[in-house]
Design an enzyme around this catalytic site. Structure first.
Site, PDB file in Angstrom:
ATOM      1  N   SER A  37      46.824  27.743-131.180  1.00 21.38           N
ATOM      2  CA  SER A  37      47.145  28.483-132.477  1.00 21.38           C
ATOM      3  C   SER A  37      46.420  27.997-133.504  1.00 21.38           C
ATOM      4  O   SER A  37      46.159  26.877-133.754  1.00 21.38           O
ATOM      5  CB  SER A  37      48.571  28.428-132.670  1.00 21.38           C
ATOM      6  OG  SER A  37      48.920  28.969-134.223  1.00 21.38           O
ATOM      7  N   LYS A  84      51.266  22.381-130.716  1.00 21.65           N
ATOM      8  CA  LYS A  84      50.032  22.869-130.489  1.00 21.65           C
ATOM      9  C   LYS A  84      48.579  22.243-130.781  1.00 21.65           C
ATOM     10  O   LYS A  84      47.805  22.446-129.985  1.00 21.65           O
ATOM     11  CB  LYS A  84      49.880  24.364-131.460  1.00 21.65           C
ATOM     12  CG  LYS A  84      50.848  25.437-130.897  1.00 21.65           C
ATOM     13  CD  LYS A  84      50.713  25.862-129.402  1.00 21.65           C
ATOM     14  CE  LYS A  84      51.259  27.183-129.242  1.00 21.65           C
ATOM     15  NZ  LYS A  84      50.998  27.963-128.122  1.00 21.65           N
ATOM     16  N   TYR A 110      56.140  23.359-134.175  1.00 21.42           N
ATOM     17  CA  TYR A 110      55.007  24.225-133.298  1.00 21.42           C
ATOM     18  C   TYR A 110      53.585  23.494-133.824  1.00 21.42           C
ATOM     19  O   TYR A 110      52.759  23.522-132.812  1.00 21.42           O
ATOM     20  CB  TYR A 110      55.243  25.608-134.087  1.00 21.42           C
ATOM     21  CG  TYR A 110      54.445  26.600-133.443  1.00 21.42           C
ATOM     22  CD1 TYR A 110      54.695  27.223-132.168  1.00 21.42           C
ATOM     23  CD2 TYR A 110      53.167  27.201-134.164  1.00 21.42           C
ATOM     24  CE1 TYR A 110      53.545  28.173-131.945  1.00 21.42           C
ATOM     25  CE2 TYR A 110      52.380  27.954-133.718  1.00 21.42           C
ATOM     26  CZ  TYR A 110      52.639  28.675-132.502  1.00 21.42           C
ATOM     27  OH  TYR A 110      51.861  29.656-132.062  1.00 21.42           O
TER      28      TYR A 110
HETATM   29  P1  NDP Z   1      55.412  36.702-126.797  1.00 16.43           P
HETATM   30  O1  NDP Z   1      56.593  36.227-127.558  1.00 16.43           O
HETATM   31  O2  NDP Z   1      55.036  38.082-126.953  1.00 16.43           O
HETATM   32  O3  NDP Z   1      55.528  36.378-125.324  1.00 16.43           O
HETATM   33  C1  NDP Z   1      55.863  35.168-124.871  1.00 16.43           C
HETATM   34  C2  NDP Z   1      55.527  35.089-123.444  1.00 16.43           C
HETATM   35  O4  NDP Z   1      55.910  33.819-123.019  1.00 16.43           O
HETATM   36  C3  NDP Z   1      56.607  36.124-122.443  1.00 16.43           C
HETATM   37  O5  NDP Z   1      56.233  36.368-121.448  1.00 16.43           O
HETATM   38  C4  NDP Z   1      57.746  34.956-122.400  1.00 16.43           C
HETATM   39  O6  NDP Z   1      58.649  35.511-121.510  1.00 16.43           O
HETATM   40  C5  NDP Z   1      56.731  33.733-121.945  1.00 16.43           C
HETATM   41  N1  NDP Z   1      57.813  32.763-122.315  1.00 16.43           N
HETATM   42  C6  NDP Z   1      58.359  32.154-123.415  1.00 16.43           C
HETATM   43  N2  NDP Z   1      59.031  30.851-123.181  1.00 16.43           N
HETATM   44  C7  NDP Z   1      58.759  30.473-121.619  1.00 16.43           C
HETATM   45  C8  NDP Z   1      59.147  29.634-120.826  1.00 16.43           C
HETATM   46  N3  NDP Z   1      59.578  28.581-121.328  1.00 16.43           N
HETATM   47  N4  NDP Z   1      58.630  29.582-119.622  1.00 16.43           N
HETATM   48  C9  NDP Z   1      57.836  30.456-119.208  1.00 16.43           C
HETATM   49  N5  NDP Z   1      57.648  31.762-119.984  1.00 16.43           N
HETATM   50  C10 NDP Z   1      58.147  31.575-121.384  1.00 16.43           C
HETATM   51  O7  NDP Z   1      54.443  35.736-127.467  1.00 16.43           O
HETATM   52  P2  NDP Z   1      52.749  36.018-127.833  1.00 16.43           P
HETATM   53  O8  NDP Z   1      52.106  36.993-126.882  1.00 16.43           O
HETATM   54  O9  NDP Z   1      52.951  36.151-129.405  1.00 16.43           O
HETATM   55  O10 NDP Z   1      52.465  34.439-127.826  1.00 16.43           O
HETATM   56  C11 NDP Z   1      51.833  33.791-126.864  1.00 16.43           C
HETATM   57  C12 NDP Z   1      51.245  32.802-127.111  1.00 16.43           C
HETATM   58  O11 NDP Z   1      50.031  32.740-127.952  1.00 16.43           O
HETATM   59  C13 NDP Z   1      51.954  31.754-127.548  1.00 16.43           C
HETATM   60  O12 NDP Z   1      51.792  30.350-127.009  1.00 16.43           O
HETATM   61  C14 NDP Z   1      51.981  31.663-129.099  1.00 16.43           C
HETATM   62  O13 NDP Z   1      52.139  30.393-129.640  1.00 16.43           O
HETATM   63  C15 NDP Z   1      50.545  31.983-129.130  1.00 16.43           C
HETATM   64  N6  NDP Z   1      50.257  32.505-130.518  1.00 16.43           N
HETATM   65  C16 NDP Z   1      50.340  33.847-130.786  1.00 16.43           C
HETATM   66  C17 NDP Z   1      50.053  34.300-131.894  1.00 16.43           C
HETATM   67  C18 NDP Z   1      50.849  35.699-132.587  1.00 16.43           C
HETATM   68  O14 NDP Z   1      50.522  36.161-133.573  1.00 16.43           O
HETATM   69  N7  NDP Z   1      51.427  36.496-131.697  1.00 16.43           N
HETATM   70  C19 NDP Z   1      49.345  33.686-132.940  1.00 16.43           C
HETATM   71  C20 NDP Z   1      48.837  32.309-132.410  1.00 16.43           C
HETATM   72  C21 NDP Z   1      49.163  31.860-131.229  1.00 16.43           C
HETATM   73  P3  NDP Z   1      60.297  35.149-121.324  1.00 16.43           P
HETATM   74  O15 NDP Z   1      60.873  35.299-122.627  1.00 16.43           O
HETATM   75  O16 NDP Z   1      60.841  36.120-120.096  1.00 16.43           O
HETATM   76  O17 NDP Z   1      60.064  33.560-120.556  1.00 16.43           O
END
Ligand code: NDP
Length: 264
Positions: free
Chosen positions: A144, A161, A157
């Protein structure tokens, strides 16, 4: 540009929604077979089925909480069993936090450490031998912009990260002689369904609508003045997975609409 990805196999953590799902679909569009994992296995399976139907590739949904070592072990053996091998690993699963350092308990630090860093360590350890057996591979770690430019409300976080970003560099050095390219991507604002849900909650009963609220966040932070779509973020991941990105090694790429305020 022909991305030369057809018939590769990719594992995407957190591949059931948001950026991870967009990456899985972007890779599948190029003919990559995908295994998506998430804690909610039903959603992962449903999305995998949709990917298979839409793009004619093999797609598997696997339930796993990647913050737990035992689940990572099961995920690795499922991938071996179902896919036979692997070429691409996308360490994407993650989530924001909210705390102060003075108040947050050890358990919270530990959870985010396991989710953001150790999941990538353990999955790399489990899957790199399969990549080596195929003569090479690609690992992308989704960190991130907060790894470099912290947001005040989420120190855990930011710190976890930042560790993932440094891990990427160290792993890249260790694996490039095996023809495995490791890179890190630091997204800025990406409009995933979760942002929409949060904005709806925060604006419930207020004059400002949730879309307007998000527009304001984008305008206040990113010089480009808007969020990225998950698909436009995914395009960059897909390119880095391709042999056409063959000289991209050990770097961290900011895909943030200009938000980073320093030269990195
Ligand atoms: P979402 O919340 O939309 O999706 C997260 C995904 O990760 C889901 O598929 C969720 O499914 C899964 N997940 C969460 N915890 C776990 C776990 N413990 N084990 C396995 N799967 C898990 O996230 P984003 O798409 O927004 O973010 C994806 C990545 O990008 C993250 O690492 C985030 O920090 C990073 N990011 C996002 C930004 C944004 O603006 N969206 C900006 C910068 C970085 P389930 O809940 O079923 O486990």
């Amino acid at each position: 540009m022909e991305l030369e990805l057809a018939d590769k196999v990719a594992v995407i953590t957190g591949g059931s929604i948001g950026i991870g799902l967009a990456v899985a679909r972007g890779l599948a569009r190029e003919g990559v077979h995908v295994a998506v994992c998430a804690r909610n296995g039903e959603r992962a399976v449903a999305e995998a089925e949709r990917i298979a139907a839409d793009f004619g590739v093999q797609a598997y949904g696997i339930a796993a909480d990647v913050s737990r070592p035992q689940d990572v072990e099961c995920l690795v053996s499922e991938v071996k069993k179902r896919c036979g091998g692997v070429d691409i690993l996308i360490n994407n699963a993650g989530t924001g936090s909210k705390e102060t350092i003075m108040d947050a308990p050890d358990e919270k630090w530990q959870y985010y450490w396991d989710l953001h860093l150790m999941a990538a360590v353990r999955l790399s350890r489990g899957l790199v031998p399969l990549m080596k057996a195929r003569g090479g591979g690609v690992i992308l770690n989704n960190a991130s912009i907060c790894a470099k430019q912290p947001l005040g409300y989420e120190p855990i976080y930011n710190v976890s990260k930042a560790a993932l970003m440094m891990f990427s560099k160290c792993l890249a050095d260790e694996l490039i002689s095996d023809n495995i390219r490791v890179n890190c991507i630091n997204p800025g604002l990406v409009l995933t369904p979760d942002w929409g849900n949060t904005a709806r909650k925060l604006t419930a009963g207020k004059e400002i609508g949730w879309e307007q609220y998000l527009e304001q966040i984008a305008k206040d932070n990113a010089p480009i003045g808007r969020f990225a779509s998950p698909e436009e973020m995914a395009d960059f991941f897909v390119f880095l997975c391709s042999p056409r990105a063959s000289y991209c090694v050990g770097a961290t790429y900011y895909v943030d609409g200009g938000w980073l305020k320093v030269v990195a």
